[in-house]
Each structure stands twice: as structure tokens, then as C-alpha cells.
Design a protein around this motif. Sequence first.
Motif, PDB file in Angstrom:
ATOM      1  N   HIS A 186      37.679  -4.751  11.643  1.00 18.18           N
ATOM      2  CA  HIS A 186      38.031  -4.406  10.254  1.00 18.18           C
ATOM      3  C   HIS A 186      36.839  -3.796   9.519  1.00 18.18           C
ATOM      4  O   HIS A 186      36.958  -2.745   8.873  1.00 18.18           O
ATOM      5  N   TYR A 187      35.675  -4.399   9.622  1.00 16.37           N
ATOM      6  CA  TYR A 187      34.496  -3.922   8.904  1.00 16.37           C
ATOM      7  C   TYR A 187      33.988  -2.582   9.435  1.00 16.37           C
ATOM      8  O   TYR A 187      33.432  -1.785   8.674  1.00 16.37           O
ATOM      9  N   CYS A 188      34.157  -2.335  10.728  1.00 13.20           N
ATOM     10  CA  CYS A 188      33.567  -1.143  11.346  1.00 13.20           C
ATOM     11  C   CYS A 188      34.583  -0.045  11.638  1.00 13.20           C
ATOM     12  O   CYS A 188      34.210   1.004  12.189  1.00 13.20           O
ATOM     13  N   GLY A 189      35.840  -0.239  11.298  1.00 13.53           N
ATOM     14  CA  GLY A 189      36.827   0.822  11.474  1.00 13.53           C
ATOM     15  C   GLY A 189      37.227   1.062  12.909  1.00 13.53           C
ATOM     16  O   GLY A 189      37.484   2.207  13.298  1.00 13.53           O
ATOM     17  N   VAL A 190      37.295  -0.016  13.719  1.00 15.55           N
ATOM     18  CA  VAL A 190      37.744   0.111  15.099  1.00 15.55           C
ATOM     19  C   VAL A 190      38.915  -0.846  15.333  1.00 15.55           C
ATOM     20  O   VAL A 190      39.436  -1.452  14.399  1.00 15.55           O
ATOM     21  N   TYR A 191      39.305  -0.973  16.581  1.00 19.86           N
ATOM     22  CA  TYR A 191      40.465  -1.777  16.942  1.00 19.86           C
ATOM     23  C   TYR A 191      40.026  -3.055  17.657  1.00 19.86           C
ATOM     24  O   TYR A 191      39.025  -3.056  18.379  1.00 19.86           O
ATOM     25  N   GLY A 192      40.778  -4.131  17.471  1.00 19.07           N
ATOM     26  CA  GLY A 192      40.483  -5.365  18.179  1.00 19.07           C
ATOM     27  C   GLY A 192      41.742  -6.168  18.398  1.00 19.07           C
ATOM     28  O   GLY A 192      42.684  -6.103  17.605  1.00 19.07           O
ATOM     29  N   LEU A 444      43.162   1.112   8.810  1.00 21.80           N
ATOM     30  CA  LEU A 444      44.058   1.823   7.905  1.00 21.80           C
ATOM     31  C   LEU A 444      43.731   3.317   7.943  1.00 21.80           C
ATOM     32  O   LEU A 444      42.581   3.700   8.180  1.00 21.80           O
ATOM     33  N   PRO A 445      44.725   4.172   7.679  1.00 22.18           N
ATOM     34  CA  PRO A 445      44.459   5.619   7.715  1.00 22.18           C
ATOM     35  C   PRO A 445      43.470   6.081   6.654  1.00 22.18           C
ATOM     36  O   PRO A 445      42.804   7.094   6.830  1.00 22.18           O
ATOM     37  N   ARG A 446      43.376   5.348   5.543  1.00 25.01           N
ATOM     38  CA  ARG A 446      42.468   5.728   4.460  1.00 25.01           C
ATOM     39  C   ARG A 446      41.351   4.707   4.341  1.00 25.01           C
ATOM     40  O   ARG A 446      41.504   3.557   4.752  1.00 25.01           O
ATOM     41  N   THR A 447      40.237   5.128   3.754  1.00 33.57           N
ATOM     42  CA  THR A 447      39.062   4.263   3.650  1.00 33.57           C
ATOM     43  C   THR A 447      38.759   3.976   2.177  1.00 33.57           C
ATOM     44  O   THR A 447      38.062   4.747   1.521  1.00 33.57           O
ATOM     45  N   PRO A 448      39.272   2.876   1.649  1.00 35.53           N
ATOM     46  CA  PRO A 448      38.984   2.544   0.252  1.00 35.53           C
ATOM     47  C   PRO A 448      37.492   2.308   0.039  1.00 35.53           C
ATOM     48  O   PRO A 448      36.809   1.720   0.886  1.00 35.53           O
ATOM     49  N   ASN A 449      36.979   2.798  -1.062  1.00 32.82           N
ATOM     50  CA  ASN A 449      35.545   2.662  -1.396  1.00 32.82           C
ATOM     51  C   ASN A 449      34.649   3.347  -0.373  1.00 32.82           C
ATOM     52  O   ASN A 449      33.459   3.055  -0.296  1.00 32.82           O
ATOM     53  N   GLY A 450      35.208   4.270   0.417  1.00 32.04           N
ATOM     54  CA  GLY A 450      34.417   4.942   1.424  1.00 32.04           C
ATOM     55  C   GLY A 450      34.061   4.086   2.621  1.00 32.04           C
ATOM     56  O   GLY A 450      33.232   4.475   3.450  1.00 32.04           O
ATOM     57  N   LEU A 451      34.683   2.913   2.725  1.00 28.35           N
ATOM     58  CA  LEU A 451      34.440   1.997   3.833  1.00 28.35           C
ATOM     59  C   LEU A 451      35.740   1.768   4.602  1.00 28.35           C
ATOM     60  O   LEU A 451      36.826   1.821   4.028  1.00 28.35           O
ATOM     61  N   PRO A 452      35.641   1.492   5.901  1.00 30.13           N
ATOM     62  CA  PRO A 452      36.864   1.239   6.658  1.00 30.13           C
ATOM     63  C   PRO A 452      37.512  -0.074   6.256  1.00 30.13           C
ATOM     64  O   PRO A 452      36.866  -0.958   5.677  1.00 30.13           O
ATOM     65  N   ALA A 453      38.786  -0.179   6.562  1.00 28.61           N
ATOM     66  CA  ALA A 453      39.536  -1.409   6.335  1.00 28.61           C
ATOM     67  C   ALA A 453      40.627  -1.484   7.389  1.00 28.61           C
ATOM     68  O   ALA A 453      41.189  -0.459   7.781  1.00 28.61           O
ATOM     69  N   GLY A 454      40.911  -2.679   7.842  1.00 26.16           N
ATOM     70  CA  GLY A 454      41.924  -2.850   8.870  1.00 26.16           C
ATOM     71  C   GLY A 454      43.078  -3.694   8.393  1.00 26.16           C
ATOM     72  O   GLY A 454      43.012  -4.350   7.357  1.00 26.16           O
ATOM     73  N   ILE A 455      44.151  -3.663   9.163  1.00 24.60           N
ATOM     74  CA  ILE A 455      45.300  -4.519   8.912  1.00 24.60           C
ATOM     75  C   ILE A 455      45.524  -5.400  10.130  1.00 24.60           C
ATOM     76  O   ILE A 455      45.322  -4.964  11.266  1.00 24.60           O
ATOM     77  N   GLN A 456      45.868  -6.640   9.887  1.00 26.37           N
ATOM     78  CA  GLN A 456      46.090  -7.618  10.948  1.00 26.37           C
ATOM     79  C   GLN A 456      47.580  -7.650  11.284  1.00 26.37           C
ATOM     80  O   GLN A 456      48.412  -7.903  10.420  1.00 26.37           O
ATOM     81  N   ILE A 457      47.897  -7.403  12.552  1.00 28.81           N
ATOM     82  CA  ILE A 457      49.278  -7.379  13.047  1.00 28.81           C
ATOM     83  C   ILE A 457      49.473  -8.643  13.878  1.00 28.81           C
ATOM     84  O   ILE A 457      48.970  -8.745  14.993  1.00 28.81           O
TER      85      ILE A 457
END
Length: 494
Positions: A186-192, A444-457
Motif C-alpha cells: 500500500h505505501y509503495c504502490g505495489v501488489y501483495g 489504486l489507479p490514482r495517487t492521492p497527495n502524490g503518494l500511492p494508496a492501495g485497496i485491500q481485497i
Amino acid sequence: MTKTPQGPIHGWTATQTLAALRARDIGSEELLDAQLKRIADVGGTVNAVVQLDTQTARDTARAADNGQITGPLTGLPMTVKDCFDATGFTTTAGIPDLEHNRPDRDADAIARLKAAGAVIFGKTNVPLAASDHQTDNPIFGLTRNPWDTDRSAGGSSGGSAAALAAGLTPLEIGSDIGGSIRVPAHYCGVYGHKPSYGIVSARGHVPPGPGALTPPPLSVCGPLARSAADLSLAMDVLSGADDPTVRGWRLHLPHAAPDRIDATRVAVWLDGFPLDPAYRAALSEFVEDLEHAGANVDRLDGPPAPVDPDSDLYFRLLFAVIGSGMSDEDVAAFRDATRDLTDHPHAATIGRALRTSFADMGPLLEGQARQICKWHSFFADYDVLLAPVAMGQAFAHQTGDGYGVTPQMRRTLQVGDTALPYIENLLWPGVATVSHLPATVRPLPRTPNGLPAGIQIIGDLYADRTTLAFAELCDRLWGTAPLAPAFRSIKGEA
């Protein structure tokens, strides 16, 4: 016919890299050289890859190029988290007493990767004892977020996620007991992917101590990557029984739920735990995108029925596990250091949980089993549950106050206009952990505040293929996530 991927090698996903290898558009040794050069050129900026075994990796890469190694990952250079035993490396988990701990056998998960043909060339950084949402330890120092080096890369698989986001490796394996795969992704804009409990062997992972054979409660091992397809590929390699359990059982995960977005039943949960307003808005915007794509979305008014926001079950179980590896002196020191935190909402609970008796564990495990059953009923109506990964996005480094759990009790995180206890960043990821559920994080496709963000599935127990497949469906609509902006050019210049 598979096309050779476009762009610089360090930006290829693992799936793209393997396609190029199979087409003989590139060789494994050439890829290894490219990754090593990449680390030499830009790796110091983030301090994610902290150990290398170049010669063994080169020998393996040459064997792959010569057809002496076969498997689904043949010739793929990759790194692994410095909690896994891997011959040729030390396994430190960031603990000074283990600085020279050199295992003579591979962890089960590492053995599976090698058997699949992977070329393991390095190890990535972790917090002390893999127990923080930022990655810093007395041996290798601080890992920085490639999106903003003043911010945390997450933890405990922070080195894993940072290495992926900076193009230092195409695939990683981490571990997760408190969001340690999901928060760094989530913090680094990758997948886990945090797997269902028990489907990937944790033998050979530290903690617990070197050589431990008992499967650690709550903790799981799983992949991090730059696409959902990469996660699925890695899970096919990593999951299943290993000696000695292979004699008694085989794993057969259910097939994925609907293979179309417009046939997927999606629940959305955004209320019940603290959540930063900008992150919440980005999550809500993504949910709207899903609706426009045809997903059947149900926005929950509050927490799902299995979740009790006031329950301390997760904290009691988590810190019972952590405490089992602490000496009496360390527990006493924690209690003494936090004795004055009378207003802290979790300090007393954590202090007691560190010395949980066997008699006390029975009711906790019964509560856990009941949670798992409640989730199974919930998922009769939904295929996936979408939720935040943490309280907010990557926070500014909080270092210099020590390592481990004790200093974390005095830290705070700013969530909107409110400073909240640092330890509450465990709340969102803890829901899937305590109930052994699979959870996939995609950016997420967009980066709020210029930082990546993820969604938990999140999915039902053993519905790993469903959460992974949903992430892949999202990738088809929005593409895979790019590298951190400063690391997208060929040479890595900002």
C-alpha cells in the motif's frame, strides 16, 4: 505469439520477464547483470536490497540459460525478505544477535522458488524482529520509500516493497502477521497477497527463532509483485504441503468466483476504524469506478457483521504470539516503560497479552474460530470485501527512539486532524489476520497527495484465487502500477 515487453528491463513485471526469457529475447544472466547494475546505480537511495550472493546467482542463471533448470520461474532473478533462510545468505530479521546466522538449509518457501527455477540474488531489509510498519534495524539501517524518501516504506516487508517500486527486483516474497505484506504494498504502490493461513509453509522463517519447527500462529508467507498476475504465478509456486506434512494432505484451493467484474458481488467497508479523509476519498472514487465498470457494489453502513470494532481479540492474540518470543526481562522492561501510559487505549492489554497463559489461549482460539465461521456466512452473499489497508498513506519516518514494540507505544500517526496511537495502524490489516482470511492489495489507479494508496481485497478462508482474480480483473481495466516516479527512467534519475 508473446510480444517482448516494452520499456526498460527494470520496469517489466515478472510475467513479462518470464515471457521474454521463454522467447529467448533475453537471457537470465543478462537479466541478472541488469538488476545488479540497477542496484549499484540507484539502490543506495532506498536501501532496500541489503545482501547479495552474486556468484551463486550467476551460476544458477547460466544453468537456466543452458537449459539445465526448468520450472515456471526458470531464469527469473529475484530477491527475498531477510526473514527467510536461504543458503548463501545470513538470516538476521534485523536482529543484531543474528547478524552472523548463516543457515545450512533453505526455508520451505525458498526451496519452492528455487525448485521452480528462480535465481535468488539478494535479500531485502526488515525492521528489528520484523515488528514495525517502518523498516529500520541496527544492522542495515533505514529503508526509504521510493515515492518519497522522507517517508516509511512500510514494514515488515518494507525492503521487499521498496525494491519492487524502485525496479530493483521483479518479484519478492514477504511475510505478514500485522499487515507486513499489505501495508508496504500500500505505501509503495505495489501488489501483495496475504494468503489464507497455512497454505504456504513458514518453516525456515525468522521469527520465531532459527530452526523452529512449530508453525507460527497468525503469521503467513506470501508474494509481493508489480502485477496481480505475478502474485497468482508466485502463489501457484509457493502454496501446498511441504515435508513432513506432504505425506498427509494436498492443497486444492477453490476456483475463482465470477471471471467478470459485472458478475462479481462486492461489499465495501470504510467505517469502524480510523481512516484518513484523503485516503477515504480515493477509495470511494475507486468504488465508483467499479460501479461504472458494472460491479455489483454494496456499501456497508458500518463494519461487517463478523467485525466488532471494540474487540481486543486480535491484539490479545497478536501480542501473545510476540510475547512468546520475548524473555521475562524484555517483558518486564516493556511493562516498566509503558506503566505511565494510563490513557493509551491498548497499552494495558498488550502488557498483559505478552505473558498469555495456556489456559487463557483456549478462549481466545475459540473466539477466533467463531470469527472464521461468521466470515464464512458473510461471504455467502459476497465474493469479495473491499477495505482500507491502513489508517492512511505512507507516514514520515519516526526513528531515533529505539526499535521494537516499546517505542511504538509512544508514537502517534496523524489521521486527518487527529493524532492517534501508532499501534492502531494494525486495526485494518488485523481483521483478515485474526480470521486467517486471504487478502490481496492492489494499488489504486490514482495517487492521492502524490503518494500511492492501495485497496485491500478480502475473501473467505481459502478463497485466495478469488481475491487474486478480482485484482487481475482490475488490472485489465486500469493496467498495472508504474514504478515510483523518480525510478521510471532507464538510468533511474529523478
